[in-house]
Design an enzyme around this catalytic site. Structure first.
Site, PDB file in Angstrom:
ATOM      1  N   HIS A 346       0.816  -1.216   0.000  1.00  0.00           N
ATOM      2  CA  HIS A 346       0.000   0.000   0.000  1.00  0.00           C
ATOM      3  C   HIS A 346       0.852   1.271   0.000  1.00  0.00           C
ATOM      4  CE1 HIS A 346      -3.681   2.039   0.007  1.00  0.00           C
ATOM      5  NE2 HIS A 346      -4.351   1.317   0.890  1.00  0.00           N
ATOM      6  N   ARG A 347       2.153   1.132   0.213  1.00  0.00           N
ATOM      7  CA  ARG A 347       3.016   2.309   0.185  1.00  0.00           C
ATOM      8  C   ARG A 347       3.278   2.787  -1.246  1.00  0.00           C
ATOM      9  NH1 ARG A 347       7.937  -0.182   3.475  1.00  0.00           N
ATOM     10  NH2 ARG A 347       7.508  -1.745   1.858  1.00  0.00           N
TER      11      ARG A 347
END
Length: 371
Positions: A346-347
């Site tokens: 998700h980064r």
């Protein structure tokens, strides 16, 4: 001790393939070494005579530590080639033991060899049931039970270097913030395509090719996260998760987007065979930018895979099986469906990125002419 993988810091000598005093030629397999990724053969870098083995089987040494000396037959084998640690009191006995006749080479996995030594099982008396007759851990356990040498109670099984590295990698992956998106893919057209081709590719071959083409259109999914920023890969290299004995390895199909479906089929089979036979090379394991994990052959419908960090995403693929679908006329019909779950870092990726990428994979597999 050679560096056989990017993350390797030390290696364990699994088996010497040449005895002291024997002639060797450049490129000849010299020793099997347990690394943090797999057991690999290391080849001699020069012609000469194997004068002295400095690191015995089962011993570990840091990268760059001398493990043997190769020279001319008239050289003194005890002449030091590089500064060595001070010899221990028991070193003379070790030196004497190293020139004793060695057991004949057997086709056994590294964990089977270690277990056989612990249970005092003679590997030369066992008929292997693994790939190409390889002796597996289960073969050794059955032989030990038949010989009455199996341990009476429960005892911890030591981890191989590969298992230790996998455990560390899984802890790192679990610390990454992830999310998953899932689609169902109608594999009717892909199944028809498979049946029309000779040789016939597997479902996983089609998935690998579809992923490679989709990655070309969505380069961020092919990137990796670092504290300095996103690192975009210069090639599309799709890793294929393969279950080896007591380990999970990910050999890589390099430049998968530029290879034909038949090339991917042939290369995937070769990599899977090398994985199960313990014959992977560093080049087979390095450079992956995206991973496909398939449990469809085990009849698993859906699952979420752990990221193969530092990659941005991994695709988990389930079984292709008939399921009810509402047709265009409103009637229920059976279609061969496959669940595909994309797990993302998700980064670097967000929900919309993942959804668009996964939709493209579905589009390619439901209309596979471009594959």
């Amino acid at each position: 001790m050679p560096r056989l993988s990017d993350s390797m810091e030390e290696g364990t000598v699994a088996r010497w393939l040449v005895e002291e005093g024997a002639e060797v030629t450049r490129g000849q397999p010299l020793v099997e070494i347990d690394t943090d990724k797999a057991t690999m053969e290391y080849e001699a870098e020069s012609d000469g005579t194997l004068l002295r083995i400095l690191v015995a089987e089962g011993e570990t040494a840091a990268i760059g530590t001398p493990i043997a000396r190769i020279g001319s037959p008239d050289e003194q084998p005890d002449a030091p080639a590089a500064p060595m640690p001070a010899p221990a009191a028991s070193q003379p006995e070790q030196r004497t033991a190293s020139v004793a006749p060695r057991a004949p080479r057997v086709n056994a996995s590294p964990i089977a060899k270690r277990l056989a030594q612990e249970l005092s099982v003679d590997l030369t008396t066992i008929r292997g049931t693994g790939p190409n007759g390889m002796i597996s851990k289960e073969d050794v356990e059955r032989a030990a039970e038949a010989n009455g040498t199996a341990p009476a109670g429960e005892s911890p099984e030591p981890l191989s270097r590969v298992q230790q590295a996998i455990a560390r990698h899984m802890v790192e992956a679990a610390a990454v913030p992830t999310f998953a998106v899932e689609v169902e893919i109608d594999m009717t057209a892909s199944s028809e395509l498979r049946e029309s081709l000779d040789p016939k590719p597997s479902v996983n071959d089609l998935v690998v090719k579809a992923c490679a083409l989709a990655l070309r259109e969505h380069p961020r999914v092919n990137a990796a996260y670092s504290e300095q920023g996103f690192r975009y890969a210069g090639a599309i290299n799709v890793g294929i998760a393969v279950a080896a004995e007591d380990a999970l390895l990910v050999p890589v199909v390099h430049d998968a987007d530029r290879k034909s479906l038949e090339d991917i089929r042939n290369e995937s089979r070769e990599l899977a065979e090398k994985t199960r036979a313990g014959k992977l090379t560093p080049a087979d394991l390095d450079g992956g930018t995206f991973t496909v994990s398939n449990l469809g052959m085990h009849r698993v419908r859906r699952f979420e895979a752990l990221l193969n960090t530092p990659q941005a995403a991994i695709l988990a693929v389930g079984v292709v099986e008939p399921r009810p679908v509402v047709g265009a006329d409103g009637e229920l019909v059976a279609r061969p469906l496959m669940s595909a779950t994309l797990v993302c870092d998700h980064r670097i990726l967000y929900g919309a990125d993942a959804a668009v990428f996964l939709a493209r994979i579905r589009e390619l597999l439901e209309d596979p002419a471009s594959l």
